[in-house]
Design a protein around this motif. Structure first.
Motif, PDB file in Angstrom:
ATOM      1  N   UNK A 161       0.781  -1.435   0.336  1.00 32.28           N
ATOM      2  CA  UNK A 161      -0.058  -0.017   0.024  1.00 32.28           C
ATOM      3  C   UNK A 161       1.060   0.959   0.023  1.00 32.28           C
ATOM      4  N   UNK A 162       1.763   1.333   0.579  1.00 35.17           N
ATOM      5  CA  UNK A 162       2.955   2.204   0.597  1.00 35.17           C
ATOM      6  C   UNK A 162       3.860   2.708  -0.714  1.00 35.17           C
ATOM      7  N   UNK A 163       3.528   1.625  -1.638  1.00 34.81           N
ATOM      8  CA  UNK A 163       4.342   2.135  -2.688  1.00 34.81           C
ATOM      9  C   UNK A 163       3.382   2.975  -3.978  1.00 34.81           C
ATOM     10  N   UNK A 164       4.366   3.624  -4.213  1.00 37.50           N
ATOM     11  CA  UNK A 164       4.002   4.417  -5.115  1.00 37.50           C
ATOM     12  C   UNK A 164       3.646   4.892  -6.507  1.00 37.50           C
ATOM     13  N   UNK A 165       3.635   3.077  -6.844  1.00 32.52           N
ATOM     14  CA  UNK A 165       2.315   2.855  -7.863  1.00 32.52           C
ATOM     15  C   UNK A 165       3.049   0.871  -7.785  1.00 32.52           C
ATOM     16  N   UNK A 166       1.691   0.630  -8.087  1.00 33.46           N
ATOM     17  CA  UNK A 166       1.563  -0.916  -8.367  1.00 33.46           C
ATOM     18  C   UNK A 166       2.436  -2.176  -9.267  1.00 33.46           C
ATOM     19  N   UNK A 167       3.280  -2.806  -9.003  1.00 34.65           N
ATOM     20  CA  UNK A 167       3.949  -3.437  -9.584  1.00 34.65           C
ATOM     21  C   UNK A 167       2.396  -4.517 -10.156  1.00 34.65           C
ATOM     22  N   UNK A 168       2.714  -5.138 -12.027  1.00 33.72           N
ATOM     23  CA  UNK A 168       1.777  -5.941 -12.089  1.00 33.72           C
ATOM     24  C   UNK A 168       2.690  -7.686 -11.273  1.00 33.72           C
ATOM     25  N   UNK A 169       1.638  -7.924 -10.359  1.00 33.54           N
ATOM     26  CA  UNK A 169       2.047  -9.455  -9.614  1.00 33.54           C
ATOM     27  C   UNK A 169       1.667 -10.368  -9.869  1.00 33.54           C
ATOM     28  N   UNK A 170       2.118 -11.140 -10.702  1.00 31.65           N
ATOM     29  CA  UNK A 170       1.585 -12.772 -10.766  1.00 31.65           C
ATOM     30  C   UNK A 170       1.551 -13.380 -10.269  1.00 31.65           C
ATOM     31  N   UNK A 171       0.607 -13.716  -9.870  1.00 28.70           N
ATOM     32  CA  UNK A 171      -0.048 -15.345  -8.392  1.00 28.70           C
ATOM     33  C   UNK A 171      -0.103 -16.253  -9.029  1.00 28.70           C
ATOM     34  N   UNK A 172       1.297 -17.539  -8.785  1.00 20.82           N
ATOM     35  CA  UNK A 172       1.445 -18.624  -8.987  1.00 20.82           C
ATOM     36  C   UNK A 172       0.593 -19.615  -7.835  1.00 20.82           C
ATOM     37  N   UNK A 173       0.861 -20.616  -8.346  1.00 17.42           N
ATOM     38  CA  UNK A 173       0.394 -21.993  -7.099  1.00 17.42           C
ATOM     39  C   UNK A 173       0.902 -22.176  -6.139  1.00 17.42           C
ATOM     40  N   UNK A 174       2.450 -21.485  -6.098  1.00 17.21           N
ATOM     41  CA  UNK A 174       3.601 -21.784  -5.049  1.00 17.21           C
ATOM     42  C   UNK A 174       4.459 -20.190  -5.198  1.00 17.21           C
ATOM     43  N   UNK A 175       4.614 -20.244  -3.940  1.00 22.50           N
ATOM     44  CA  UNK A 175       6.629 -19.985  -3.801  1.00 22.50           C
ATOM     45  C   UNK A 175       7.383 -19.883  -4.832  1.00 22.50           C
ATOM     46  N   UNK A 176       7.789 -21.648  -5.336  1.00 23.52           N
ATOM     47  CA  UNK A 176       8.393 -22.106  -5.440  1.00 23.52           C
ATOM     48  C   UNK A 176       8.713 -21.961  -6.811  1.00 23.52           C
TER      49      UNK A 176
END
Length: 332
Positions: free
Chosen positions: A209-224
């Motif tokens: 929320x504190x970032x000056x802009x929101x990046x394009x975040x791609x959510x995957x099934x796992x952090x691996x």
């Protein structure tokens, strides 16, 4: 007033929708409406009213919701305890957030099983947005990874593992050759990857929320899977430091300078108040805060976590000998 009516109302209150409650119960929406109507007549209160595109609870409805969740939970708990006594066994039901399940749950449960052999454990991996309600309804005995919101029903919550996240990229990513002062602006224009709970913990929500802009975040099934994409040079990731420390040391991943990092977060253990949960749940909560548990979770040896597949994962049991045993098609 019947238990069926209270169960229906508790679901309507939690889900905020008659249709969703009907779907969860496997009954028709008119049947849900009929249960609410009976409660209205019995209590002399509207309980729920239309609000915008959904529903809202009246003051009386909010008061009933707390009691309804508690009563339904106690009845379900009683039935489970009777069943457990009949088969002379016990099953500890654990709700784990995806990041904690993937990075530390396996080692925590293995260490606990060595110290406290006996009970079987069923772990369900989910985002746990309503962990507090699920604990109050006794759908689970303990929640790991999240801190439920405060409520009228007392919960026993304890922070047990502090972690750090840093922004990383592959060694051949263009940002690794950029001057540190220019990294932040350029990083926000890049693709970022995450596991299924990006921005889930409150510390991460505040950071994004504190970032000056929101990046394009791609959510995957796992952090691996997210890390695999980063290693392939496809983007950036906020990665847990103790998971990637070897790669940072050997140059397999490169830490990028970014304001607010390392981002410090906390994993929590939560149950109902002591005396209202199975002894195994209270024991696991206390063990999670021990030095032995911390050492196990930070270790580079043993099964780190529980692999997420689909929307939920049921992971198998630890045996009476204390060994963690995977189910036939799940990995621990």
């Amino acid at each position: 007033m019947t238990l069926s009516q209270l169960r229906t109302f508790a679901l309507v209150a939690r889900l905020g929708s008659l249709r969703a409650a009907a779907r969860e119960l496997g009954i028709s929406e008119p049947a849900v409406s009929a249960a609410l109507a009976a409660l209205r007549t019995d209590l002399g209160d509207a309980l729920v009213v239309r609000s915008g595109g959904g529903i809202a609870l009246t003051p009386g409805g909010r008061a009933l919701a707390a009691y309804a969740q508690e009563i339904v939970g106690l009845v379900d708990q009683s039935r489970r305890e009777v069943t457990r006594a009949q088969r002379e066994g016990e099953e500890l039901r654990i709700l784990a957030t995806p990041a904690f399940a993937e990075h530390a749950a396996g080692r925590l449960l293995q260490a606990y099983a060595r110290r406290h052999p006996g009970p079987a454990a069923k772990v369900v991996v989910d985002t746990a947005d309503d962990a507090g309600a699920l604990l109050r309804e006794r759908a689970y005995d303990i929640a790991l990874g999240t801190r439920p919101a405060r409520s009228s029903t007392p919960l026993h919550t304890m922070p047990f593992l502090r972690y750090r996240r840093v922004l990383v990229a592959a060694p051949n990513h263009p940002l690794t050759a950029v001057a540190p002062a220019r990294v932040p602006v350029r990083a926000l224009a890049q693709r970022w990857f995450s596991g299924p709970s990006a921005g889930g913990p409150v510390e991460e929500q505040r950071w994004f929320a504190g970032l000056p802009a929101v990046p394009d975040v791609v959510q995957l099934d796992s952090e691996a899977a997210a890390l695999a994409a980063v290693r392939a040079g496809e983007g950036l990731m906020l990665a847990v430091v103790h998971v990637i420390r070897r790669e940072l040391a050997t140059g397999g991943l490169v830490q990028l300078a970014f304001p607010g990092t390392p981002l410090v977060g906390m994993w929590w253990a939560s149950t109902l108040a002591p005396g209202r949960v199975p002894a195994a749940a209270d024991s696991l909560l206390r063990f999670a805060g021990s030095a032995e548990a911390t050492e196990a979770m930070m270790s580079v040896e043993g099964p780190r976590g529980l692999v997420r597949r689909g929307t939920q994962v049921h992971v198998a049991l630890w045996s009476s000998r204390g060994a963690v045993a995977p189910s036939s098609d799940r990995e621990v």
